[in-house]
Design a protein around this motif. Structure first.
Motif, PDB file in Angstrom:
ATOM      1  N   ASN A  66      25.354 -24.767 -44.939  1.00 24.15           N
ATOM      2  CA  ASN A  66      24.596 -23.991 -44.457  1.00 24.15           C
ATOM      3  C   ASN A  66      25.769 -23.279 -42.921  1.00 24.15           C
ATOM      4  O   ASN A  66      25.175 -23.009 -41.660  1.00 24.15           O
ATOM      5  CB  ASN A  66      23.358 -24.556 -43.239  1.00 24.15           C
ATOM      6  CG  ASN A  66      22.558 -24.920 -44.260  1.00 24.15           C
ATOM      7  OD1 ASN A  66      22.426 -24.422 -44.911  1.00 24.15           O
ATOM      8  ND2 ASN A  66      21.467 -25.865 -44.226  1.00 24.15           N
ATOM      9  N   LYS A  98      27.270 -19.722 -41.372  1.00 21.93           N
ATOM     10  CA  LYS A  98      27.460 -18.383 -40.919  1.00 21.93           C
ATOM     11  C   LYS A  98      28.968 -17.940 -41.099  1.00 21.93           C
ATOM     12  O   LYS A  98      29.624 -18.481 -41.670  1.00 21.93           O
ATOM     13  CB  LYS A  98      26.906 -18.414 -39.188  1.00 21.93           C
ATOM     14  CG  LYS A  98      25.277 -18.729 -39.445  1.00 21.93           C
ATOM     15  CD  LYS A  98      24.946 -19.260 -37.758  1.00 21.93           C
ATOM     16  CE  LYS A  98      23.155 -19.280 -38.038  1.00 21.93           C
ATOM     17  NZ  LYS A  98      23.209 -19.506 -36.545  1.00 21.93           N
ATOM     18  N   LYS A  99      28.823 -17.071 -40.659  1.00 19.36           N
ATOM     19  CA  LYS A  99      30.732 -16.663 -40.342  1.00 19.36           C
ATOM     20  C   LYS A  99      31.844 -17.086 -39.950  1.00 19.36           C
ATOM     21  O   LYS A  99      32.544 -17.189 -40.374  1.00 19.36           O
ATOM     22  CB  LYS A  99      30.658 -14.841 -39.972  1.00 19.36           C
ATOM     23  CG  LYS A  99      32.020 -13.984 -40.611  1.00 19.36           C
ATOM     24  CD  LYS A  99      31.956 -12.694 -39.828  1.00 19.36           C
ATOM     25  CE  LYS A  99      32.029 -11.527 -39.542  1.00 19.36           C
ATOM     26  NZ  LYS A  99      32.700 -10.432 -39.397  1.00 19.36           N
ATOM     27  N   HIS A 117      25.237 -15.610 -44.608  1.00 22.29           N
ATOM     28  CA  HIS A 117      25.137 -17.174 -44.291  1.00 22.29           C
ATOM     29  C   HIS A 117      25.165 -18.074 -45.837  1.00 22.29           C
ATOM     30  O   HIS A 117      25.038 -17.147 -46.861  1.00 22.29           O
ATOM     31  CB  HIS A 117      23.673 -16.593 -44.362  1.00 22.29           C
ATOM     32  CG  HIS A 117      22.810 -18.604 -44.305  1.00 22.29           C
ATOM     33  ND1 HIS A 117      23.069 -19.248 -42.941  1.00 22.29           N
ATOM     34  CD2 HIS A 117      22.092 -19.210 -45.281  1.00 22.29           C
ATOM     35  CE1 HIS A 117      23.115 -20.426 -42.322  1.00 22.29           C
ATOM     36  NE2 HIS A 117      22.374 -20.094 -44.346  1.00 22.29           N
ATOM     37  N   GLU A 148      31.528 -20.682 -39.305  1.00 22.94           N
ATOM     38  CA  GLU A 148      31.859 -21.782 -40.662  1.00 22.94           C
ATOM     39  C   GLU A 148      32.779 -21.524 -41.619  1.00 22.94           C
ATOM     40  O   GLU A 148      33.629 -22.146 -42.021  1.00 22.94           O
ATOM     41  CB  GLU A 148      30.184 -22.459 -39.853  1.00 22.94           C
ATOM     42  CG  GLU A 148      29.951 -22.987 -38.978  1.00 22.94           C
ATOM     43  CD  GLU A 148      28.994 -22.109 -38.216  1.00 22.94           C
ATOM     44  OE1 GLU A 148      28.971 -20.723 -38.698  1.00 22.94           O
ATOM     45  OE2 GLU A 148      28.476 -22.403 -37.015  1.00 22.94           O
ATOM     46  N   TYR A 149      32.542 -20.279 -42.088  1.00 21.20           N
ATOM     47  CA  TYR A 149      32.810 -20.074 -42.973  1.00 21.20           C
ATOM     48  C   TYR A 149      34.207 -19.772 -43.186  1.00 21.20           C
ATOM     49  O   TYR A 149      35.494 -20.068 -43.974  1.00 21.20           O
ATOM     50  CB  TYR A 149      32.838 -18.929 -44.360  1.00 21.20           C
ATOM     51  CG  TYR A 149      32.493 -18.230 -45.870  1.00 21.20           C
ATOM     52  CD1 TYR A 149      32.238 -18.915 -46.839  1.00 21.20           C
ATOM     53  CD2 TYR A 149      32.971 -17.396 -45.523  1.00 21.20           C
ATOM     54  CE1 TYR A 149      33.131 -19.527 -47.806  1.00 21.20           C
ATOM     55  CE2 TYR A 149      33.743 -16.945 -46.953  1.00 21.20           C
ATOM     56  CZ  TYR A 149      33.330 -17.753 -47.784  1.00 21.20           C
ATOM     57  OH  TYR A 149      33.815 -17.947 -49.319  1.00 21.20           O
TER      58      TYR A 149
END
Length: 196
Positions: free
Chosen positions: A63, A65-66, A2, A68-69
């Motif tokens: 914010n 998560k994997k 996160h 989105e990153y």
């Protein structure tokens, strides 16, 4: 994993104009214009915030998560390919390989035709997408060019897939098991920029 806040910046090359339009709460349209042409790409339902700042495209995610990153790196790569496309262009090279039946590959209008593949009477016809230029050089070389890398590479892959043999269609050339099998086909052998 996160991440509270992540940012990536993509520098805009000289001679390239970029416009980012927000078309919905999570939708963007990016227009890239350069010396070779213009590309338009839609990013729909994305958690990534896109903006322009000081000659750079700024990609931000909050914010994350994997997944989105990971989109930050994907979008950065897409934008870089768009910039290279409108400044240098993309060229994919393919090689026609045959052992017994000589294949005939030709461009007719907006279609690429492959004849005599493995001695078959049926032709393989592929529709050339708009924005892609295909040239057959001699009997063994095919060149696919354009400014949209996604379109050019997908069409080059479609040409290769059209002559790919699978399973029972791929017999051993000498009638025994474990051989190389039939190697006839059209294969992507490399890519480069149109302009150096």
């Amino acid at each position: 994993m996160h991440v509270v806040y992540a940012v990536e910046e993509v520098p805009i090359p000289d001679g390239v104009k970029v416009a980012i339009e927000k078309t919905g709460p999570f939708d963007y349209v990016v227009k890239v214009k350069g010396p070779l042409g213009e590309l338009v790409k839609e990013f729909k339902n994305t958690p990534v915030i896109m903006s322009l700042s000081d000659g750079k495209v700024v990609l931000e995610v909050l914010n994350a998560k994997k997944r989105e990153y990971a989109l930050l790196g994907t979008y950065k790569g897409i934008l870089k390919n768009m910039f290279l496309g409108v400044t240098k262009g993309w060229r994919y090279k393919l090689k026609v390989i045959y052992t017994h039946f000589p294949m005939l590959v030709k461009v007719q209008g907006n279609q690429l035709t492959i004849e005599n593949f493995l001695g078959r009477k049926s032709k393989i016809v592929l529709e050339i997408p708009k924005g892609v230029k295909v040239e057959v050089k001699g009997k063994e070389d095919i060149v696919v060019e354009g400014i949209d890398r996604e379109l050019v590479s997908q069409f080059a892959a479609a040409i290769q897939a059209a002559t790919e043999l699978r399973g029972e269609e791929k017999p051993s050339p000498h009638g025994r098991e474990g051989g190389l099998g039939v190697v006839d086909g059209i294969y992507v052998v490399g890519y480069e920029h149109v302009k150096a």
